[in-house]
Design an enzyme around this catalytic site. Structure first.
Site, PDB file in Angstrom:
ATOM      1  CB  ALA A   1      -0.921  -0.001   1.219  1.00  9.76           C
TER       2      ALA A   1
ATOM      3  CG  ASN B   1      -0.164   2.627  -4.169  1.00  7.10           C
ATOM      4  OD1 ASN B   1      -0.909   3.405  -3.570  1.00  7.10           O
ATOM      5  ND2 ASN B   1      -0.302   1.312  -4.073  1.00  7.10           N
TER       6      ASN B   1
ATOM      7  CB  CYS C   1       3.388  -1.976 -13.607  1.00  9.86           C
ATOM      8  SG  CYS C   1       4.060  -2.421 -15.225  1.00  9.86           S
TER       9      CYS C   1
ATOM     10  CG  ASP D   1     -11.987  -9.291 -14.045  1.00 13.70           C
ATOM     11  OD1 ASP D   1     -12.894  -8.669 -14.616  1.00 13.70           O
ATOM     12  OD2 ASP D   1     -12.180 -10.274 -13.315  1.00 13.70           O
TER      13      ASP D   1
ATOM     14  CG  ASP E   1     -16.355  -6.857 -15.016  1.00 13.42           C
ATOM     15  OD1 ASP E   1     -15.280  -7.489 -14.984  1.00 13.42           O
ATOM     16  OD2 ASP E   1     -17.095  -6.830 -16.012  1.00 13.42           O
TER      17      ASP E   1
ATOM     18  CG  ASN F   1     -16.524 -10.780 -15.661  1.00 18.40           C
ATOM     19  OD1 ASN F   1     -15.329 -10.583 -15.822  1.00 18.40           O
ATOM     20  ND2 ASN F   1     -17.433 -10.406 -16.543  1.00 18.40           N
TER      21      ASN F   1
ATOM     22  CG  HIS G   1       0.778  -5.575 -14.256  1.00 19.30           C
ATOM     23  ND1 HIS G   1       1.184  -4.305 -13.922  1.00 19.30           N
ATOM     24  CD2 HIS G   1       0.215  -6.090 -13.133  1.00 19.30           C
ATOM     25  CE1 HIS G   1       0.854  -4.067 -12.651  1.00 19.30           C
ATOM     26  NE2 HIS G   1       0.274  -5.126 -12.162  1.00 19.30           N
TER      27      HIS G   1
ATOM     28  CG  ASP H   1       0.608  -5.375  -8.631  1.00 18.43           C
ATOM     29  OD1 ASP H   1       1.325  -4.355  -8.685  1.00 18.43           O
ATOM     30  OD2 ASP H   1      -0.069  -5.784  -9.597  1.00 18.43           O
TER      31      ASP H   1
ATOM     32  CG  ASN I   1      -5.961 -19.122 -16.449  1.00 15.05           C
ATOM     33  OD1 ASN I   1      -5.960 -19.146 -17.675  1.00 15.05           O
ATOM     34  ND2 ASN I   1      -6.073 -20.210 -15.722  1.00 15.05           N
TER      35      ASN I   1
ATOM     36  CD  GLU J   1      -3.900 -20.355 -21.073  1.00 13.99           C
ATOM     37  OE1 GLU J   1      -4.946 -20.992 -21.254  1.00 13.99           O
ATOM     38  OE2 GLU J   1      -3.877 -19.265 -20.477  1.00 13.99           O
TER      39      GLU J   1
END
Length: 706
Positions: free
Chosen positions: A223, A226, A274, A303, A305, A307, A333, A356, A396, A445
């Site tokens: 935290a 950044n 990054c 991502d 949202d 999902n 990234h 991260d 993924n 994959e």
């Protein structure tokens, strides 16, 4: 009678530093690691008699207390006790006593006050002996951060330089980075980062009492690196405008950033992206004694949202519709992994943990991410702490492209479930080569196991209602994605296509490619090909359109055709960002309704060559020769070499380069005088306002002076 007291302390810097692997810290205080003995020699004003013992007090943080484990009082004994602070009297010669102190392997890390008194003296006669710093100990088997391999400890704790991989999946570039955790004041700055955190400001005593736990400490650092919630170290900026600060591409290491933050009274340093956040966090965690490495993920999903799918909305030319597309897929990234035990999750999740510091999404109301167990990500256990779903999606997520029609209807375009999370890379132990660690994050994959894990992760994220109704994921803006859609592959189109680079894409030159289309059926087909190209940031955010054209192609049964694509230097010159990236898209519309989107990320190449002319030795000047090239078809007059390297030169060196004719090569020589032995990294950047930095680095093996 005044009684016995300690008059002087010999902290045994050399002996303790060598035993604790802390001799590189230039700290004025002794630096040692927890769970391991360190030795002091105390001078007394008169000899101790056999009935007397020395009673020591160690304290860390404000309002230190034994209840919070931030204070301990213990006396010299003949034997070490397991999990408590202990002092063993090793030897006594007249007025001199040699004692060995040992902290517990789960002691709080930080700066300690040490005081002592003789048992026959009253309590208030404690004498302050001074301060020492206690760090995590990857060499101690009982410490949560224990790492068994000595080669890995040398690399991930003691190496003060490294490599960060950037670019695109098909063209990965290595950039040197100076971690510099042993540079002047860096240890002090890293400890002050902990003290500046909101948790410490709100409740200092409780915060300090939690600093025995690497899970807690790494989450705080994630935290604080950044600046989003807390006047932390680095302010992010992704729009390509860096006024009032430094472009993220101009940093060559963490030292200048950390020193600037500290000297500027904790004002966030502008600007980072990054790899800068990851480089700084690696410095801080290695400095505090946690084995840490920098990891790059290519085609990294963001991502928004939750999902586990990246939904991209495009127009009929394959251009991303920014106002509709909330999710994104970055070219690359960069984050960190740190090695420690997960007492909160159980031993099967011990080992590498993702952290991260790039502020992307909030975690419990604060911009931070991790620690998320890499094992948990690979197994789809996204319900475990901390931030599993976000990290799982980064490596993924399924990448779903939707064609957004003018009547606001949408159609799913064939896209690749294997696109996200490619070539996950880190620097090899003991060498400059790149190691692919994708297998630590996911099964191969497209394999059955990988699809099973993906379904398991989706199930854990969305609990299915007992009635069997389909659970719907809400999206901002009212568009919804059915969960069943996320698991069902689209039918493959009747054509395939890919962009082929015909000549290496070099900065300052025209780009020459071909779009190769193949008819997979035994009947002829007509295809409308809409081509677009844009300069982009590494987050794949478009900056300016540089290509827009349409073709109609007739393909015979199973025929392959090439459509030439050329983008001249003058077309991209004005709009190219420092990232030197271009995204090409071809939306292929087949007469019977099939749709295929073909994309290609291009990074323009440049180069710099560095040679060391002669053997490098501590204290002896050695000449470095750099070959630079003006990549442009025009004369440039403002070039400069920026040079940096821990243990090779003090601070940064800047050298003017004479004016360079179009595409001219020139040799520049300068000398450096190494101050530390061992492998050292020298970074050289060619800087000009006419083109973005051209970066190079070389590892120099420095011998000790004869």
């Amino acid at each position: 009678m005044a009684g016995i007291r300690v008059t002087e302390v010999d902290w045994q810097w050399l002996r303790n530093g060598a035993a604790h692997h802390t001799q590189e810290y230039p700290s004025p205080e002794l630096v040692v690691r927890r769970g391991q003995m360190f030795t002091l020699v105390l001078e007394l004003n008169c000899p101790l008699d056999n009935r007397e013992t020395l009673i020591f007090t160690v304290e860390t943080g404000p309002q230190a207390s034994e209840a919070l484990h931030s204070k301990a009082v213990f006396q010299t004994t003949e034997l070490e006790v397991g999990d408590a602070w202990t002092a063993v009297k090793e030897a006594q010669m007249e007025n001199t006593v040699t004692v060995s102190l040992t902290s517990p392997p789960d002691a709080i890390i930080g700066r300690y006050q040490l005081s002592a008194r003789v048992s026959s003296r009253r309590k208030h006669s404690n004498r302050k002996l001074g301060e020492f710093v206690l760090l995590f100990n990857p060499w101690c088997p009982e410490d949560d951060v224990f790492l068994a391999s000595e080669e890995e400890r040398q690399e991930y704790v003691l190496n003060d330089n490294g490599i960060i991989f950037r670019g695109v999946e098909k063209h990965i570039q290595a950039q040197g980075w100076n971690f510099g955790q042993f540079e002047e004041d860096i240890l002090n700055i890293c400890l002050s980062i902990l003290d500046r955190s909101p948790s410490h400001q709100d409740n200092p005593a409780t915060d300090v009492s939690c600093r025995h736990d690497p899970i807690y400490v790494t989450r705080i650092i994630s935290a604080m690196v950044n600046s989003n919630n807390d006047r932390g170290v680095v302010q992010g900026q992704w729009q390509g405008k860096y006024g009032g600060g430094t472009s993220p591409l101009h940093w060559r290491g963490s030292v200048a950033i950390l020193q600037k933050w500290f000297k500027g009274r904790f004002k966030p340093v502008k600007y980072g992206q990054c790899w800068v956040f990851a480089g700084v966090m690696c410095t801080v965690l290695r400095c505090l004694g946690i084995a840490t490495r920098v990891v790059s993920n290519f085609n990294s999903a963001h991502d928004t949202d939750r999902n586990l799918s990246v939904d991209k909305y495009v127009d009929s030319f394959g251009r991303t519709l920014e106002d509709l597309t909330e999710d994104s897929m970055w070219n690359f990234h960069v984050w960190n992994e740190s090695w420690f035990a997960r007492q909160d999750l159980g031993p099967s999740y011990n080992g590498w943990q993702v952290l991260d510091a790039t502020p992307q999404e909030e975690s419990e109301g604060i911009f931070r991410c991790g620690p998320a167990s890499v094992t948990a990500i690979r197994e789809g256990d996204v319900h475990l702490a901390h931030d599993g779903p976000f990290v799982f999606a980064e490596v993924n997520a399924d990448y779903v492209t939707w064609l957004w029609n003018e009547d606001e209807s949408r159609e799913r375009v064939y896209s690749d479930t294997k696109k996200v999370g490619r070539c996950i890379s880190t620097k090899a132990v003991g060498s400059d080569s790149r190691v692919d660690i994708t297998g630590l994050y996911k099964y191969p994959e497209g394999s059955r196991k990988e699809r099973q894990v993906y379904r398991k992760a989706v199930r854990k994220l969305f609990s299915v209602e007992a009635s069997g109704r389909r659970a719907r994921v809400r999206r901002i803006g009212g568009r919804g994605v059915w969960r069943d859609d996320l698991l069902e592959p689209t039918t493959k189109p009747s054509i395939t296509g890919k962009f082929k680079v015909l000549e290496p894409p070099v900065l300052g030159h025209d780009l020459k490619l071909a779009l190769c289309l193949t008819n997979l059926t035994s009947r002829a087909q007509r295809i409308r090909v809409n081509l677009s190209g844009a300069t982009i940031l590494y987050t794949r955010r478009p900056v300016a359109e540089i290509l827009h054209e349409s073709h109609t192609v007739r393909l015979g049964p199973e025929e392959e055709k090439k459509i030439p694509v050329k983008i001249s230097y003058s077309q991209y010159k004005e709009d190219l960002t420092e990232d030197k990236k271009i995204l090409l898209a071809a939306m292929c519309l087949v007469t019977k309704g099939d749709k295929l989107l073909v994309e290609k990320d291009i990074t323009l190449e440049d180069f710099i060559t560095i040679k060391v002319l002669g053997p490098a030795m501590v204290g002896v000047a050695v000449v470095v020769e750099v070959m630079v090239v003006n990549p442009l078809l025009e004369r440039v007059e403002d070039c400069m070499l920026m040079v940096e390297g821990s243990g090779l030169l003090q601070g940064q060196l800047s050298i003017d380069v004479r004016s360079l004719e179009p595409q001219e090569r020139a040799l520049v020589q300068f000398s450096i005088t190494p101050s530390k032995s061992g492998p050292r990294q020298l970074q050289v950047d060619l800087v000009s306002s006419h083109f973005s930095d051209i970066k190079g680095f070389v590892i120099i093996h420095v011998a000790t002076a004869k």
